[in-house]
Design a protein around this motif. Structure first.
Motif, PDB file in Angstrom:
ATOM      1  N   ASP A   8       2.894   5.309   3.452  1.00  0.00           N
ATOM      2  CA  ASP A   8       2.903   6.771   3.558  1.00  0.00           C
ATOM      3  C   ASP A   8       2.510   7.483   2.264  1.00  0.00           C
ATOM      4  O   ASP A   8       2.302   8.690   2.276  1.00  0.00           O
ATOM      5  CB  ASP A   8       4.273   7.274   4.044  1.00  0.00           C
ATOM      6  N   ASP A  51       4.895  -1.074   4.542  1.00  0.00           N
ATOM      7  CA  ASP A  51       5.884  -0.454   3.666  1.00  0.00           C
ATOM      8  C   ASP A  51       7.157  -0.262   4.492  1.00  0.00           C
ATOM      9  O   ASP A  51       7.085  -0.031   5.700  1.00  0.00           O
ATOM     10  CB  ASP A  51       5.333   0.899   3.187  1.00  0.00           C
ATOM     11  N   GLY A  53       9.848   1.989   3.639  1.00  0.00           N
ATOM     12  CA  GLY A  53      10.272   3.389   3.669  1.00  0.00           C
ATOM     13  C   GLY A  53       9.181   4.276   4.236  1.00  0.00           C
ATOM     14  O   GLY A  53       8.203   4.569   3.558  1.00  0.00           O
TER      15      GLY A  53
HETATM   16 CA    CA Z   1       7.140   4.678   1.455  1.00  0.00          CA
END
Ligand code: CA
Length: 220
Positions: A8, A51, A53
């Motif tokens: 992100d 990823d 998170g």
């Molecule tokens: Ca992240």
């Protein structure tokens, strides 16, 4: 080779896409867990960089949903530094390897190559040790004919111990068989896997040899 990059942070995502593209992979990217989950279900990928998170749906949930749906593509997770709980949770959820942020792009590329090699290097052997039967091609283990439910890393640890039944295998050697490259490995994780295997296998199957490692009792 087609790869899905789930990240992100826009800068890191762009760097990953560029480096992987230059390395010859076809790259799709997703910036949130919902999109990643959807792409993983409808497209076919040789590898996924995930990823943990993420917005919308966290990476661990995405991975668990894929595995629950029977999707077995190799997944390398990106984890936060000094968080071994997160690594264990990721591995339990079905991750094949992990890399701690920040990382060098060369290391990521080396890990991905190793995952692809391992994916294609399956042999067809069936190994037996007493009541335990391990099928390396199907990644399946039975005890007295009853299927055992193991995570991929529990399976790898057991496979190494079975391959060398009767010998002492050090924690460092087990680490080498589980993770692709030298890294900030947590020896804690091996203990966690051994502890879980012990709960699933007949009593006294795995012996601790103090200061040296572990040994699978050879029973004929
Ligand atoms: Ca992240």
């Amino acid at each position: 080779m087609r790869i899905l990059v789930v990240e992100d942070e826009p800068t890191l995502s762009a760097q990953l896409s560029e480096a992987l593209g230059q390395a010859g992979y076809l790259v799709d990217s997703a910036a949130d867990g919902g999109r990643a989950h959807y792409l993983g279900e409808v497209e076919t990928y040789d590898l996924v960089v995930l990823d943990l998170g993420l917005p919308v749906m966290d990476g661990l949930t995405v991975l668990k949903k894929w595995r629950a749906a029977g999707l077995g593509m190799p997944v390398l997770i990106l984890t936060a530094r000094d968080n071994w709980h997160e690594k264990v949770a990721g591995i339990d959820a079905g991750a094949d390897d992990y890399l701690t942020k920040p990382f060098h792009m060369e290391e990521l590329l080396a890990r991905l190559r190793a995952l692809l090699r391992r994916q294609s290097a399956h042999t067809s052997a069936q190994w037996r040790c007493g009541p335990i039967m391990l099928d390396t091609r199907q990644a399946r283990v039975t005890v007295d004919g009853q299927a055992l439910s193991l995570t991929s890393h529990e399976f790898k640890v057991l496979a190494v111990l079975m391959q060398r039944a009767g010998e002492v295998v050090s924690r460092a050697e087990l680490n080498e068989h589980i993770y692709a490259q030298d890294q900030d490995r947590d020896s804690n994780t091996i203990e966690v896997f051994i502890g879980r295997l012990r709960k699933k296998l007949p009593p006294d199957t795995i012996e601790t040899v103090r200061g040296l490692g572990y040994r699978l009792a050879r029973t004929e």
